[in-house]
Design an enzyme around this catalytic site. Structure first.
Site, PDB file in Angstrom:
ATOM      1  CB  THR C  94      -2.954  10.688  -1.049  1.00  0.00           C
ATOM      2  OG1 THR C  94      -4.060  10.918  -1.916  1.00  0.00           O
ATOM      3  CG2 THR C  94      -1.870  11.713  -1.355  1.00  0.00           C
ATOM      4  CE  LYS C 163      -4.648  12.509  -4.253  1.00  0.00           C
ATOM      5  NZ  LYS C 163      -5.802  13.384  -4.505  1.00  0.00           N
ATOM      6  CE  LYS C 232      -1.880  12.066   3.943  1.00  0.00           C
ATOM      7  NZ  LYS C 232      -2.693  10.972   3.407  1.00  0.00           N
TER       8      LYS C 232
END
Lengths: 285, 285, 285, 285
Positions: C94, C163, C232
């Site tokens: 990711t 995503k 994150k």
């Protein structure tokens, strides 16, 4: 004392002029040369490059647009390498504490002195030598620039934290005023009278009077502080707070409203245009 | 001039005393009788009931805890019915514009005069006759109570909107200061120095100095304005704004933090305890 | 087909095992060598360096912790330079769309193929070959890894946007469930019954069942997806949205709650610990 | 079993029809008589007043617009007074737990039974007898109306808390989808493809499919659930949470966006128009 002055934008230009008029020997540099030229009428010398501006200076002042420009000039274009051993580099831009720390380390490693000394005030305050300077060190030049200098310790980054959190308080005040004006306008109260009431009493402060009148009169142009610069500062606030695990929900909220202002096409207006976003979200205009 | 004064709580008690000392003939009533008794030393007469306090008065002042108490005394307990034809009912509490409008209608239907005149200021300002009064009408009594009276038009509800949005600005300022102090404390900057910087310049206003020092010193007790009262006012702000379709995201955010403060057991502290919530959310303390 | 597989963490390790078992010739590399060693039992060859893993591969898969690690391995440690002309680099981590674009440009300039193919699913889904893969390209290896591959076009960055926004929806769901559970618990409703109701009807989806049971049982350890990784990802969502001037107030709110979770010392727990923050803010526990 | 059915709006009308078709003897009442008349074709008897509908009923179902209408019909218009001793009053509207408690007390004092049984589902689910019913009691009529009945205990108010928090989860999902779609649209990803991806995997749930397709196709009219009703429910959620000191920041945020939708003139659209507010705030459309 010889001063190298890099960055003669909306804030830097009047600051450099005041230094000239106070009798300092000032060498100025600006990437867009035409913005620095008028200063020659006040006795400034025009440099051809950042290093040319720095060479013989006792004090080098930089006040550039953002972290990237400050880092580029200092570390890549050779400012630090060209500083003479006794010179002090005074960074007066609003930069992140993180960059401030990197620059402190780089100067220390090179045996040079670095001071962070960001300022509070808009261009007219700069012209009138009424800036407030928050420094993490001290220097004789400050008297020619500001009303008062606050020394917040030995770590330059501390000055940047104070400056950023001050800008956060401003941004928060603008957003809150915008919401309050939307409410009173939709409730049929005269905005000018409302402004008079709140700034006569509890909020009898320059920031409320200045931004309050911009909002009451919807006078977002010409900008004193442009929207993208405000967004940049709020982003720096959030990054700085994230680094020490401090949630700042009002800063997050203001960032979203600033982004919406960008999306609405207000990038050339004053960041007080936050109040227009609040008004539009309430169906006004 | 004879004054009937109903509600001698933290604000009302010093206000009634100042009216006595200014030479008015004051009759006081308070549900908890013991809180009104000390005023007899200043010449006040003690009433047995709200209607007893109202009977011969030229001006009736009410400053009760909330909408419910104000409505109860005025419409249910008989205050309005007992008002003499030439008397004016001056409501100085922080009530909703919606109730203000209902009371205006009720008084008009009964041929009586109603004025909303909420005040800005904490108990010590009340004692010093330094309140700021926002009225939608006028009356000679105001001079004995306040520093300055702002008249915002003929609709009493307008005064309540101004008062509530002023309290919103205060709440927003407290929350923002709380977040800013959490940031500077976790960044190693001295809170007292930080307070000095921000209140010397941009935010040189009573509200910032007063609440800023409470927050810097974490002095939330004794409370000047208790948390549940602050929550009540922010709720009124949101209800008032909802009635005219005005989103106020900062008010929503502050309401959530006030609720969390209640859930943490801070109901007996000053509403500046919002800053403690911000600090705890950042892992401080 | 020979596969080079770099990054055998919580997700990568079961993915690499499935590739081995599906008959591919897999060479694995992990910075902490011990985490890759168990794969030799399934037939994997252990590489000594990223370039060693890449040398003869037809397909190189990287699934590293974040942008920094992915950029380091690809551009600094020499992965791209070591790719053979016909090989495809498939990045399944990711990462930000911005890095995806930089990597696309770098591969194109070097005459190599780059595919972004991030996955939805937690480690147990990886082990069961039940991941959902969102790719902006295609490759035969996907069948061994996932249940279904969605192709979202030719720009690898598009896969990363999908995503990240999927992870945003998850984060938002967790926060909302946390608030809802705080409400029902304080209202005296059994959390397990509540979970049964909502996941039997409107929200009969794997994400609600999985996270809902974690929250109802307060089972935040061992973590399936650690808090700092969640933070994150939300940060990447906000950066990606900021680049196109999209305010995402729910993402901002979730970021603040995640930061508060960090400040409360929950960094080793699952990011569903957001629900504990909501509960604590409501005075529970 | 004889059923009195009061409130034949968008939800009530198909519910009453299903009861007729299941063989119950149903007497219907609606303030706007014309909305009840079509039910006579299915065998319903038309009542002249609420009390007329209630008189001989074994079960009385009310499903009215809001708290005010429910309270009016039950306590003021005489429903409770007209209930026969063995009858059960089943309130299927989305009302506040606070009103639910007041009605429970009033029925108990009068020796009558009260059940709260709010439903999840939109009008088409009502027509298909696929509602989910959350009851705090039980009754044979439920089988004719719903797919499944969940019993959440003996306190009727508990059913209302579950219903309201379910609507909160829906509102939160809509807002989050709105933000996610704004992001993917501005990033150049096809909204229909995006919807397919997220509802094939993690969020393979009816609520995501239904609202996701409304949002992807911007099909906000005709409304399945009108904006003002959504705002009403979120307001009830916040009031319910405030009563137990539970901050729900996502609910607050959604309320502000719903208010802005009202201010933008969307009151006749489906509450999924939240997604249009998110899109407009991002500069789309």
């Amino acid at each position: 004392m010889r001063i190298g002055f890099i960055g003669t934008g909306a804030m830097g230009e009047p600051m450099a002029r005041n230094l000239c008029r106070a009798g300092f020997a000032v060498t100025v540099y600006n990437r867009t040369r035409s913005r620095a030229e008028p200063l020659t009428a006040d006795g400034a010398r025009l440099a051809e490059s950042p290093t040319d501006a720095v060479r013989d200076a006792d004090v080098v002042i930089t006040i550039l647009a953002d972290d990237a420009a400050t880092e580029q000039v200092t570390l890549v274009d050779g400012l630090l390498a060209a500083l003479s051993p006794d010179a002090v580099h005074v960074c007066m831009a609003t930069i992140s504490p993180a960059l401030s720390e990197r620059l402190t380390e780089a100067h220390t490693a090179a045996g040079r002195a670095f001071v962070a000394a960001p300022v509070f005030g808009r261009p007219n305050a700069a012209a009138d030598a009424k800036l407030s300077i928050v420094a993490a060190g001290d220097s004789a030049v400050f008297a020619a620039l500001g009303q008062r200098t606050f020394v917040v310790g030995e770590r330059p980054a501390a000055a940047n934290v104070v400056k950023l959190s001050g800008n956060f308080l401003l941004a928060s005040m603008i957003e809150s005023l915008g919401e309050a004006f939307a409410l009173v306008r939709k409730s049929g109260v005269d905005p000018a009278l409302y402004l008079d009431i709140i700034t006569s009493t509890l909020f009898a402060a320059p920031a409320y009077k200045n931004y309050g009148s911009i909002i009451a009169e919807e006078r977002f142009s010409p900008p004193g502080f442009r929207l993208p610069l405000g967004l940049k500062d709020v982003r720096l606030v959030l990054q700085t707070a994230e680094a020490v695990n401090v949630p700042m929900p009002v800063a997050s909220l203001v960032r979203d409203q600033l982004l919406s202002a960008m999306a609405r096409g207000y990038e050339d207006l004053d960041w007080a245009v936050l109040a227009r976003v609040a008004a539009e979200n309430a169906g006004l205009e």
